[in-house]
Design a protein around this motif. Structure first.
Motif, PDB file in Angstrom:
ATOM      1  N   VAL A   8      40.674  51.227  42.768  1.00 60.93           N
ATOM      2  CA  VAL A   8      41.175  50.211  43.700  1.00 60.93           C
ATOM      3  C   VAL A   8      40.141  49.107  43.886  1.00 60.93           C
ATOM      4  CG1 VAL A   8      41.764  49.782  46.113  1.00 60.93           C
ATOM      5  CG2 VAL A   8      42.778  51.716  44.912  1.00 60.93           C
ATOM      6  N   ALA A   9      38.878  49.500  44.051  1.00 61.70           N
ATOM      7  CA  ALA A   9      37.818  48.505  44.223  1.00 61.70           C
ATOM      8  C   ALA A   9      37.702  47.615  42.991  1.00 61.70           C
ATOM      9  CB  ALA A   9      36.489  49.206  44.500  1.00 61.70           C
ATOM     10  N   ALA A  10      37.877  48.216  41.808  1.00 62.46           N
ATOM     11  CA  ALA A  10      37.780  47.432  40.571  1.00 62.46           C
ATOM     12  C   ALA A  10      38.882  46.390  40.483  1.00 62.46           C
ATOM     13  CB  ALA A  10      37.837  48.362  39.362  1.00 62.46           C
ATOM     14  N   LEU A  11      40.030  46.670  41.088  1.00 60.55           N
ATOM     15  CA  LEU A  11      41.166  45.750  41.012  1.00 60.55           C
ATOM     16  C   LEU A  11      41.185  44.730  42.146  1.00 60.55           C
ATOM     17  CD1 LEU A  11      43.937  48.302  40.001  1.00 60.55           C
ATOM     18  CD2 LEU A  11      42.921  46.537  38.547  1.00 60.55           C
ATOM     19  N   ALA A  12      40.183  44.767  43.018  1.00 57.18           N
ATOM     20  CA  ALA A  12      40.162  43.831  44.144  1.00 57.18           C
ATOM     21  C   ALA A  12      39.945  42.392  43.684  1.00 57.18           C
ATOM     22  CB  ALA A  12      39.075  44.233  45.139  1.00 57.18           C
ATOM     23  N   ASP A  13      39.235  42.209  42.573  1.00 52.27           N
ATOM     24  CA  ASP A  13      38.982  40.865  42.049  1.00 52.27           C
ATOM     25  C   ASP A  13      40.247  40.335  41.366  1.00 52.27           C
ATOM     26  OD1 ASP A  13      38.188  39.066  39.604  1.00 52.27           O
ATOM     27  OD2 ASP A  13      36.486  38.975  40.986  1.00 52.27           O
ATOM     28  N   PRO A  14      40.728  39.138  41.723  1.00 51.82           N
ATOM     29  CA  PRO A  14      41.985  38.616  41.150  1.00 51.82           C
ATOM     30  C   PRO A  14      41.945  38.467  39.629  1.00 51.82           C
ATOM     31  CG  PRO A  14      41.365  37.367  43.103  1.00 51.82           C
ATOM     32  CD  PRO A  14      40.203  38.256  42.785  1.00 51.82           C
ATOM     33  N   SER A  15      40.820  38.008  39.083  1.00 54.56           N
ATOM     34  CA  SER A  15      40.732  37.851  37.626  1.00 54.56           C
ATOM     35  C   SER A  15      40.802  39.204  36.932  1.00 54.56           C
ATOM     36  CB  SER A  15      39.430  37.141  37.246  1.00 54.56           C
ATOM     37  OG  SER A  15      39.411  35.820  37.738  1.00 54.56           O
ATOM     38  N   ARG A  17      42.213  41.908  38.090  1.00 55.66           N
ATOM     39  CA  ARG A  17      43.573  42.429  38.223  1.00 55.66           C
ATOM     40  C   ARG A  17      44.510  41.763  37.219  1.00 55.66           C
ATOM     41  NH1 ARG A  17      43.615  41.907  43.205  1.00 55.66           N
ATOM     42  NH2 ARG A  17      44.876  40.043  43.509  1.00 55.66           N
ATOM     43  N   ALA A  18      44.339  40.456  37.002  1.00 53.99           N
ATOM     44  CA  ALA A  18      45.168  39.742  36.027  1.00 53.99           C
ATOM     45  C   ALA A  18      44.922  40.269  34.614  1.00 53.99           C
ATOM     46  CB  ALA A  18      44.882  38.248  36.096  1.00 53.99           C
ATOM     47  N   LEU A  19      43.667  40.552  34.290  1.00 53.25           N
ATOM     48  CA  LEU A  19      43.349  41.100  32.973  1.00 53.25           C
ATOM     49  C   LEU A  19      43.972  42.483  32.792  1.00 53.25           C
ATOM     50  CD1 LEU A  19      39.610  40.028  32.787  1.00 53.25           C
ATOM     51  CD2 LEU A  19      41.418  39.236  31.248  1.00 53.25           C
ATOM     52  N   TYR A  20      43.884  43.309  33.830  1.00 53.16           N
ATOM     53  CA  TYR A  20      44.465  44.653  33.760  1.00 53.16           C
ATOM     54  C   TYR A  20      45.976  44.571  33.555  1.00 53.16           C
ATOM     55  CZ  TYR A  20      45.899  49.333  35.226  1.00 53.16           C
ATOM     56  OH  TYR A  20      46.469  50.576  35.285  1.00 53.16           O
ATOM     57  N   ALA A  46      35.622  37.385  30.691  1.00 58.09           N
ATOM     58  CA  ALA A  46      36.661  38.378  30.401  1.00 58.09           C
ATOM     59  C   ALA A  46      36.031  39.688  29.944  1.00 58.09           C
ATOM     60  CB  ALA A  46      37.615  37.846  29.337  1.00 58.09           C
ATOM     61  N   ALA A  47      35.009  39.603  29.084  1.00 54.45           N
ATOM     62  CA  ALA A  47      34.339  40.812  28.599  1.00 54.45           C
ATOM     63  C   ALA A  47      33.716  41.585  29.756  1.00 54.45           C
ATOM     64  CB  ALA A  47      33.274  40.434  27.572  1.00 54.45           C
ATOM     65  N   PHE A  48      33.093  40.865  30.684  1.00 50.45           N
ATOM     66  CA  PHE A  48      32.476  41.507  31.848  1.00 50.45           C
ATOM     67  C   PHE A  48      33.520  42.274  32.660  1.00 50.45           C
ATOM     68  CE2 PHE A  48      31.622  41.197  36.431  1.00 50.45           C
ATOM     69  CZ  PHE A  48      30.445  41.931  36.515  1.00 50.45           C
ATOM     70  N   HIS A  49      34.639  41.617  32.972  1.00 45.41           N
ATOM     71  CA  HIS A  49      35.670  42.255  33.794  1.00 45.41           C
ATOM     72  C   HIS A  49      36.352  43.405  33.046  1.00 45.41           C
ATOM     73  CE1 HIS A  49      35.337  39.703  37.219  1.00 45.41           C
ATOM     74  NE2 HIS A  49      35.729  38.599  36.604  1.00 45.41           N
ATOM     75  N   LEU A  50      36.606  43.230  31.761  1.00 43.09           N
ATOM     76  CA  LEU A  50      37.249  44.296  30.987  1.00 43.09           C
ATOM     77  C   LEU A  50      36.375  45.549  30.949  1.00 43.09           C
ATOM     78  CD1 LEU A  50      38.637  42.128  28.060  1.00 43.09           C
ATOM     79  CD2 LEU A  50      40.038  43.410  29.696  1.00 43.09           C
ATOM     80  N   ASP A  51      35.075  45.359  30.782  1.00 44.58           N
ATOM     81  CA  ASP A  51      34.184  46.519  30.748  1.00 44.58           C
ATOM     82  C   ASP A  51      34.085  47.191  32.115  1.00 44.58           C
ATOM     83  OD1 ASP A  51      33.694  46.356  28.046  1.00 44.58           O
ATOM     84  OD2 ASP A  51      31.917  45.093  28.268  1.00 44.58           O
ATOM     85  N   LYS A  52      34.207  46.422  33.189  1.00 45.17           N
ATOM     86  CA  LYS A  52      34.252  47.018  34.524  1.00 45.17           C
ATOM     87  C   LYS A  52      35.508  47.872  34.692  1.00 45.17           C
ATOM     88  CE  LYS A  52      30.480  45.542  36.515  1.00 45.17           C
ATOM     89  NZ  LYS A  52      29.432  46.507  36.952  1.00 45.17           N
ATOM     90  N   LEU A  53      36.615  47.424  34.114  1.00 46.91           N
ATOM     91  CA  LEU A  53      37.856  48.203  34.171  1.00 46.91           C
ATOM     92  C   LEU A  53      37.737  49.484  33.350  1.00 46.91           C
ATOM     93  CD1 LEU A  53      40.389  45.250  33.873  1.00 46.91           C
ATOM     94  CD2 LEU A  53      40.037  46.696  35.892  1.00 46.91           C
ATOM     95  N   VAL A  54      36.978  49.429  32.265  1.00 50.19           N
ATOM     96  CA  VAL A  54      36.703  50.643  31.490  1.00 50.19           C
ATOM     97  C   VAL A  54      35.860  51.608  32.323  1.00 50.19           C
ATOM     98  CG1 VAL A  54      35.518  51.570  29.462  1.00 50.19           C
ATOM     99  CG2 VAL A  54      36.918  49.505  29.256  1.00 50.19           C
ATOM    100  N   ASP A  55      34.822  51.082  32.981  1.00 49.33           N
ATOM    101  CA  ASP A  55      33.957  51.921  33.817  1.00 49.33           C
ATOM    102  C   ASP A  55      34.747  52.601  34.934  1.00 49.33           C
ATOM    103  OD1 ASP A  55      31.791  51.153  32.292  1.00 49.33           O
ATOM    104  OD2 ASP A  55      31.098  49.624  33.705  1.00 49.33           O
ATOM    105  N   ALA A  56      35.778  51.916  35.444  1.00 48.88           N
ATOM    106  CA  ALA A  56      36.594  52.466  36.533  1.00 48.88           C
ATOM    107  C   ALA A  56      37.645  53.448  36.036  1.00 48.88           C
ATOM    108  CB  ALA A  56      37.277  51.331  37.297  1.00 48.88           C
ATOM    109  N   GLY A  57      37.756  53.610  34.708  1.00 47.65           N
ATOM    110  CA  GLY A  57      38.718  54.553  34.153  1.00 47.65           C
ATOM    111  C   GLY A  57      40.118  54.003  33.998  1.00 47.65           C
ATOM    112  N   LEU A  58      40.289  52.685  34.162  1.00 48.10           N
ATOM    113  CA  LEU A  58      41.618  52.088  34.072  1.00 48.10           C
ATOM    114  C   LEU A  58      41.969  51.635  32.657  1.00 48.10           C
ATOM    115  CD1 LEU A  58      41.472  50.034  37.365  1.00 48.10           C
ATOM    116  CD2 LEU A  58      43.021  51.937  36.899  1.00 48.10           C
TER     117      LEU A  58
END
Length: 216
Positions: A8-15, A17-20, A46-58
């Protein structure tokens, strides 16, 4: 399965969330370049946010060469795809999928006597889950807390469960769902090695229909 609050915390950022959302709606693994174009941001961001989504398990990430790239020619780009079945968060905690799985298995297992099969399967599910939690070092209170029951011991050697993870279903189908809950918790206690703790039906408004009696 990702930790829900980390996700949930990982998806708080609008960019982010849009990438996800973009990755989830594609029928192919998504490159950083494609994701950046879809979100209207730079490739690096985009690479930064995508890797954060990987770290969060999404999301899951891997390296995959384009179909038109000759084998061994150049570095394969990193691509992303969804991980798991999605994310559901409720406050207080609800576990409707557990009841749904038990009922579905009961209908398949014994359609002519699905209610009896459901109670038996609920006990088995609780026992199996309790045994696994016991191996992880959980006691009764931590196991119940992790499942969302919000247990609180009182001065009368009872453990009152202040949240019903099956609340909406229990409101509509009280006898069925409370019976399954009682069977599940009885099995859970057995699996935890706490067979001397008694689970008994004791409905209270706004709380779980089961309470636990501790040994004297």
């Amino acid at each position: 399965m990702p930790d829900r609050w980390t996700a949930v915390a990982a998806l708080a950022d609008p960019s982010r969330r849009a990438l996800y959302d973009h990755v989830r709606h594609q029928d192919h693994p998504v490159t950083r370049e494609e994701a950046a174009d879809a979100a209207g941001i730079s490739r690096g961001l985009a690479a930064f946010h995508l890797d954060k989504l990987v770290d969060a398990g999404l999301l899951r990430a891997r390296y995959q060469a384009p179909s038109d790239q000759p084998r061994g020619r150049g570095r394969s780009p990193k691509v992303y795809e969804p991980a798991g079945d999605g994310l559901a968060v409720t406050v207080p905690e609800r576990r409707y999928e557990l009841i749904a799985e038990i009922l579905a298995d009961a209908v398949v297992d014994d359609p002519a006597h699905a209610d009896d099969a459901a109670r038996r399967l609920a006990g088995q599910r609780g026992r199996s889950l309790g045994a696994g939690l016991a191996e992880d070092g959980c006691d009764v209170l931590s196991a119940l807390g992790g499942l969302g029951f919000e247990p609180r011991p009182d001065a009368q050697r009872r453990v009152l469960l202040h949240n019903c993870p099956f609340h909406a279903l229990a409101t509509r189908h009280t006898a069925l769902v409370c019976g399954l809950n009682h069977a599940f918790l009885t099995g859970l206690l057995d699996g935890l090695g706490a067979a001397d703790v008694e689970a008994r039906l004791a409905p209270r408004p706004g709380a779980c229909c089961v309470e636990l009696n501790l040994p004297s």
